[in-house]
Each structure stands twice: as C-alpha cells, then as structure tokens.
Scaffold this motif. Structure first.
Motif, PDB file in Angstrom:
ATOM      1  N   HIS A 248       0.860  -1.138   0.005  1.00 54.22           N
ATOM      2  CA  HIS A 248       0.140  -0.240   0.113  1.00 54.22           C
ATOM      3  C   HIS A 248       0.902   1.241   0.008  1.00 54.22           C
TER       4      HIS A 248
ATOM      5  N   GLN B 152       0.538   4.615  -2.367  1.00 52.81           N
ATOM      6  CA  GLN B 152       0.443   6.037  -1.761  1.00 52.81           C
ATOM      7  C   GLN B 152       1.303   7.068  -2.233  1.00 52.81           C
TER       8      GLN B 152
ATOM      9  N   GLU C 160      -3.549   5.676  -8.165  1.00 56.84           N
ATOM     10  CA  GLU C 160      -3.389   4.555  -8.323  1.00 56.84           C
ATOM     11  C   GLU C 160      -2.790   3.898  -9.509  1.00 56.84           C
TER      12      GLU C 160
ATOM     13  N   THR D 194      -6.572  -0.454  -1.828  1.00 58.19           N
ATOM     14  CA  THR D 194      -5.791   0.840  -1.170  1.00 58.19           C
ATOM     15  C   THR D 194      -6.882   1.888  -1.227  1.00 58.19           C
TER      16      THR D 194
END
Length: 488
Positions: free
Chosen positions: A205, A209, A214, A235
């Motif tokens: 994740h 981030q 994404e 996520t």
C-alpha cells in the motif's frame, strides 16, 4: 555491535540450572562414567488437534556439531559458581552423545519420543534448552502451517509473517518450518535465500500511496516487474478503483509487451464476496488466468469458511497467525530422564506427579508405526523397549495403556521404526534430504492418517500404545515409588 547468534555461538543457550546440574554431574559422577538416557516428547497437541509435525532437526545438527566454549563463556560460568575442573573440561569440550530422532515432517502424537539422547550425564543435561527451543518452535510452526494448508484444499498458501514474527531468528526458522508443513513459498527474502524456499511477493500500500494516483502506481510497477506483476487492488476500493485500474494497466502495459498478469491481491473487506466479484470481472475482461490472492489476518478457520462460502481465491497469504501460531503459541515439549546406565547396566527411571500427564514413561525406547497393508493408513503407534522387534510380527494386540481392558488384535500390517540414528558418538550420521523432499514426505505421511484424525474439531484419538513389556516396567515402577520411593 552484537549480532544474531549463529550455531557457533549457542554454547551457553541453556538455562542456568542446566549449567549447574551439568557441573554437579561432572564432579559427582567422576567425569563421564554415568550415562543418561533422555526423551524429548510433548504432552498435548496445540489447538486440540490430532497430531503435530516434527521440524528443527537440521538446525539441531548444526548447533551440536559446533558446541564449543570460549573464555568469555567460561568466565560467565565461573561467576555462576562452576568449579575450575568443570571449566577445564569445557575448555576442551567435544560433543559425544548418541541421538535418535523422528525425521522432520513426520506426524507425531503426544507422549511419543520425538528425539532420544544417550550420553554422559554432563552433556545430556547441557543440551536440554537447545533441543527444546529449536524443535519446539519449528514443530509448532510446521504444525500450524499444515493445518492452514489442509484447510486451503489444494490452493497455494504463502508464509507472510516476517514482519510479525517474534524476532529475526523466529522469522527465518519459521519460514523453514512453514515450508515443511506445506506452504508453497515465503515472502521473507532472507528465509528464501537461506533455506532454498521459493520466494513470493506483491506490492505494498505504501508504494501505491507514493504516486499521484493508483493508476500511475500500477503502471510503474507493471513496467518494472512485467514477469511477476501482482497488483494490490484494495488501497482505495477493490471494485470501484483498484480492479478497473489493474485491468487498464494489464491492457495498456502488459499485453503490448507480450506478458500476462500474475495476479491481483485483496487485503481487506469481505474476502469471499470480493473474490467472487473480482473473478467474474477478470474473466469478462479476458484474464481468466490472473490469480486472485487474499491476505488479512487469515488462519485455517477463516480460510475454511471462505471456501465453504464459495470464495474464488487461488493463493492465501498467511502472516501473523501462522508465524506466531496465534491460537496456541506454545509447544508443550518436555525433556525427561528415562534411564541411567553404568558399566553396561541400564536402570529405568520414572517421574511421578500429581498431574497424570506429567508421569513419564521409563526406559530407552523404540517407536513403531503400524500401517495397514491394504489401505496404507496408519493404525497405531507402539512404544517398546529396545530389545523388542515388531517388524516381523504377523499379528499384534493393541491395548489402551490407560484403559487396559480396551484391546484390539491387528493383522496384515507393516511396522516401521520411526526413531532414526541421528548422532553417533557426537558425529551427525543422518543424511538430510532436501527441504523440498522433506515437504513432500510430510504431505505423504499426513495422507497416511485417517480423515478422522485430520479433523480440526474433536479429532479421533489416535492410539499410542505401550508394548506389554514396557507397560509392565512402567506399572511396576509406579507401584514401587508409591510404596516408598522405590525402596524394597
């Protein structure tokens, strides 16, 4: 700076009382004249299961072959009151015990000797902590892994616990034990390298981030790892965001390169429900070969329920509840004296206790497993004295050692000896198979158990019998001890 202990630096891996006992044995028994026999066994199966899986022998071999004491260690022992004569003995120490062990990956049952030791009292006592620590931990993790693998019903299970393991050594040895128990791979890079275990990894994740979106994260990852592209889709929302972005990247990046996606991972939410939705969408998008990988505090109970609810998961990544054996984090192994030997004469020894399960079984023993010749299934285990031979018996009468009126005559079986020579006079004489061979052997041996023994809840009580001769010796010793500590 201190580093993790290696086999060359585990000589003082013992409880202080073991050092004190060894020192006293040395002075009281005229150095090495008194020989002791010990059994390493366990009292209960974790999580009320039907059996355990043995593991840890290869690490034991490395430790015992490297038992040496440096001056710093001798100084520490001197500060504990050990006499100079004992320290001089340790200064030139060479391990000289005989050991027999049940091969790694073998299903075993409560009360059985997993490992048998014969050697000078000073040495046999000294190695107690090392043996218990190593075999207890790896057997615990191998047993838990096997439960999880059986619950997965043929789907791949990856050991994913390094971040939650109780220290680096637990992560490394836990990865090894989990592989023996049936896991297909580990996410621990050091464990994979050290033990030759297949490595498996996906994205994090945090990685996603770090990107503006994404989609950009997926695109960068696919370009960097086109051969092993597994995208983490939860996520920002598995169905609303992650999966559409993954499919877009598969089409825009992987397919033009002539590559196929390896999988998508879901790490939160209703995994069974999401997996079914994801499978349908992937199939419709032209990616029926894209695996679905599930993680998120899984264990055998959650996995079994997911499958019962129709989950479309191809790989389970199992972390904290495996590497710590969350529900039963203690393996109840014990190391107990069973006999002493002097001038060739063996004297059986028993320990009585208020708790019945703590009463030991005396004598140096053999451990037999009886297999039905028609089905190949294990019928029962039998502990016997060392001078008994069961391999040529045409029939054998089993009886419950606690409820002796329960008896059964068995025929058409083959009896195999489980305790295998491991060390002779301090030298390892056992040829270790590859870890892949041990894993396959474990699966084969578990398959030899009846389904009733394999149940997670209320498994069938597999018979662990004593031979009539061994039972008589144990019973006689109990009566003598009750009548005054063994005095006539």
């Amino acid at each position: 700076m201190n580093t993790l202990p290696t086999p060359e630096k585990l000589s003082l891996m013992m409880d202080v009382y073991s050092a004190a006992a060894s020192a006293d044995f040395f002075t009281q028994s005229k150095k090495e004249e008194t020989i002791c026999w010990f059994d390493l066994s366990f009292r209960k199966v974790p999580e009320l299961g039907g059996f355990c899986i043995t593991a840890g022998l290869q690490q034991v071999a490395g430790i015992l072959e490297n038992l040496r004491f440096d001056e710093g260690e001798l100084t520490e022992l001197k500060s504990r009151g050990c006499p100079d004569s004992f320290l001089d003995y340790l200064r030139n120490f060479r391990f000289s015990c005989d050991l027999w062990a049940v091969p790694e990956g073998t299903p075993v049952f409560a009360g059985e000797p997993v490992l048998k030791v014969r050697g000078p009292a000073v040495q046999a006592q000294m190695i107690e902590t090392i043996l218990m620590q190593t075999i207890n931990h790896q057997s615990l993790i191998a047993t838990k892994a096997n439960r999880i693998v059986r619950a997965s019903q043929g789907r791949r299970v990856v050991e994913f616990g390094a971040r939650r393991a109780q220290g680096a050594t637990a992560a490394l040895s836990g990865a090894r034990a989990a592989y023996i128990g049936g896991c297909s791979a580990t996410t621990c890079a050091a464990g994979a390298l050290m033990h030759g275990i297949p490595a498996f990894g996906t994205m994090t994740h945090n990685y996603i981030q770090m990107f503006p979106s994404e989609y950009e994260a997926f695109k960068a990852y696919a370009k960097a790892f086109p051969e092993q592209c597994v995208l983490l889709i939860d996520t920002y929302g598995a169905l609303q965001s992650g999966l559409p972005n993954a499919i877009r990247v598969f089409n825009e990046v992987l397919l033009p390169m002539g590559k196929r996606p390896c999988g998508v991972r879901i790490d939160s939410g209703d995994l069974a429900y999401l997996s079914k939705k994801v499978r349908r969408i992937l199939n419709e998008a032209g990616f029926p070969d894209c695996d679905i990988i599930a993680s998120n505090s899984l264990d055998e109970h959650i996995i079994r329920e997911m499958i019962q609810h129709g989950a479309r998961v191809d790989t389970f990544m199992v972390g904290e509840k495996l590497i710590t054996s969350n529900e039963a984090p203690i393996f109840p192994g014990v190391y107990k004296l069973t006999a002493t030997e002097k001038d060739g004469k063996i004297t059986p020894i028993i320990r009585l206790a208020e708790n019945v399960e703590k009463i030991t079984t005396p004598c140096p023993k053999l451990l037999w497993r009886l297999f039905d010749m028609e089905t190949g299934k294990a019928i029962a285990d039998v502990m016997s004295t060392e001078d008994e031979e069961l391999s040529d018996c045409e029939s054998y009468r089993l009886f419950d050692p606690d409820y002796t009126w329960k008896r059964k005559e068995v025929r058409n079986f083959v009896a195999r000896q489980l305790l295998t020579p491991f060390f002779r006079a301090g030298k390892c004489v056992y040829r270790f198979p590859s870890l892949q061979e041990t894993r396959a052997y474990c699966a084969q041996q578990v398959d030899s158990l009846w389904e009733e023994v394999l149940r997670f809840e209320y498994p069938h009580n597999y018979y662990v019998d004593l031979s009539q001769k061994l039972w008589d010796i144990k019973n006689d010793l109990i009566q003598k001890m009750r009548n005054g500590g063994g005095e006539e």
